[in-house]
Scaffold this motif. Sequence first.
Motif, mmCIF file in Angstrom:
data_model
loop_
_atom_site.group_PDB
_atom_site.id
_atom_site.type_symbol
_atom_site.label_atom_id
_atom_site.label_comp_id
_atom_site.label_asym_id
_atom_site.label_seq_id
_atom_site.Cartn_x
_atom_site.Cartn_y
_atom_site.Cartn_z
ATOM 1 N N ALA A 157 39.798 44.342 50.003
ATOM 2 C CA ALA A 157 39.014 45.065 49.482
ATOM 3 C C ALA A 157 39.468 46.159 48.583
ATOM 4 O O ALA A 157 39.032 46.426 47.221
ATOM 5 C CB ALA A 157 37.594 45.536 50.258
ATOM 6 N N ALA A 158 40.387 46.901 49.016
ATOM 7 C CA ALA A 158 40.912 47.907 48.400
ATOM 8 C C ALA A 158 41.895 47.388 47.009
ATOM 9 O O ALA A 158 41.739 48.276 46.013
ATOM 10 C CB ALA A 158 41.683 48.840 49.281
ATOM 11 N N ARG A 159 42.577 46.539 47.326
ATOM 12 C CA ARG A 159 43.260 45.816 46.282
ATOM 13 C C ARG A 159 42.410 45.555 44.792
ATOM 14 O O ARG A 159 42.674 45.851 43.899
ATOM 15 C CB ARG A 159 44.070 44.768 46.616
ATOM 16 C CG ARG A 159 44.790 44.015 45.587
ATOM 17 C CD ARG A 159 45.517 42.793 46.116
ATOM 18 N NE ARG A 159 46.328 42.059 45.235
ATOM 19 C CZ ARG A 159 46.932 40.868 45.102
ATOM 20 N NH1 ARG A 159 46.345 40.100 46.165
ATOM 21 N NH2 ARG A 159 47.563 40.355 44.039
ATOM 22 N N LEU A 160 41.110 44.827 45.178
ATOM 23 C CA LEU A 160 40.440 44.507 44.475
ATOM 24 C C LEU A 160 39.776 45.816 43.485
ATOM 25 O O LEU A 160 39.478 45.785 42.395
ATOM 26 C CB LEU A 160 39.296 43.698 44.713
ATOM 27 C CG LEU A 160 38.364 43.090 43.746
ATOM 28 C CD1 LEU A 160 39.051 42.202 42.949
ATOM 29 C CD2 LEU A 160 37.198 42.081 44.146
ATOM 30 N N ALA A 161 39.345 46.689 44.503
ATOM 31 C CA ALA A 161 38.619 47.814 43.796
ATOM 32 C C ALA A 161 39.632 48.513 43.017
ATOM 33 O O ALA A 161 39.520 49.213 41.966
ATOM 34 C CB ALA A 161 38.294 48.856 44.899
ATOM 35 N N THR A 162 41.216 48.748 43.378
ATOM 36 C CA THR A 162 42.032 49.390 42.578
ATOM 37 C C THR A 162 42.221 48.938 41.186
ATOM 38 O O THR A 162 42.071 49.400 39.991
ATOM 39 C CB THR A 162 43.405 49.233 43.077
ATOM 40 O OG1 THR A 162 43.290 49.986 44.428
ATOM 41 C CG2 THR A 162 44.542 50.019 42.440
#
Length: 274
Positions: A157-162
């Motif tokens: 999720a953090a990868r997509l949010a970034t």
Amino acid sequence: MTGPVIAGAPGPGALALGRWTADTLGVPLIVAVVHPAPAALGSGRVDAEWVADRHRAAQRVLDEARDTLGDTAEYRTVASSSAAHGLHDLAEETKAVLVVVGSGQEGLGSTAERLLAGSGCPVAVVPGDLVEAPGGLGLIGVAYVDTPDGRAALEQAARLATGAGARLRLYTVVSEGSTPLPFLHDAERVFLETARETYEHSLAAAAASVPGVEADWRIISGEVVETLAGLDEVDVLFCGSRGYGPARRVLLGGVSARLLRTARRPVVVVPRSG
């Protein structure tokens, strides 16, 4: 080179989420339609004509997808014994980072369920009535518990949010029965208060562990599946898969399977990191 996002057509929701995710991650998009492969033992001409007809139907679906997406994607037909097997094999062949499928008109549908049962990469399931790409609210949710599965979901999720410049929100749902009540004994009350403090500590630590992303967290009281399924403030909700089984595989547990059938927003199920 990072692998592609695969959108398993048909379905406008799967196409929209697939294109948005591929653009966000900066990876290629493959739109794939699976059609039956010729049977090893068939009835000759009748079998061949039926397979050819299904291939033409798959090509028409791809043509409709091309009308929507244009040259922003690669388009493939895949011959296989089932849609799930075909998408699974394509994902392994291309080292896909995500497979996106629609839930269909009849609920979750056999394709999504079979694909989820053992996929080696994250699988996103889009509600059948969702046709627009996410991004309007800029909020990505994570159903979080401090386990390897929860941490794997947070990482993806953090990868997509970034990539999207989106905010991240972690959710832990506490059963309504876990809320301290006046008639509880002191020992029970202390246990429940300690459990909540543990949730708060793990959520705060997890939110702080994501560099370069604005992240916060919530503890919500309620029935777990119903509460998570009703989150309409998020664009996409990430969750981990069952905490045992083959490494790097999705194994649906009771919560994730029920969540996929009722969620208002796309749900991404992430393989355990084992």
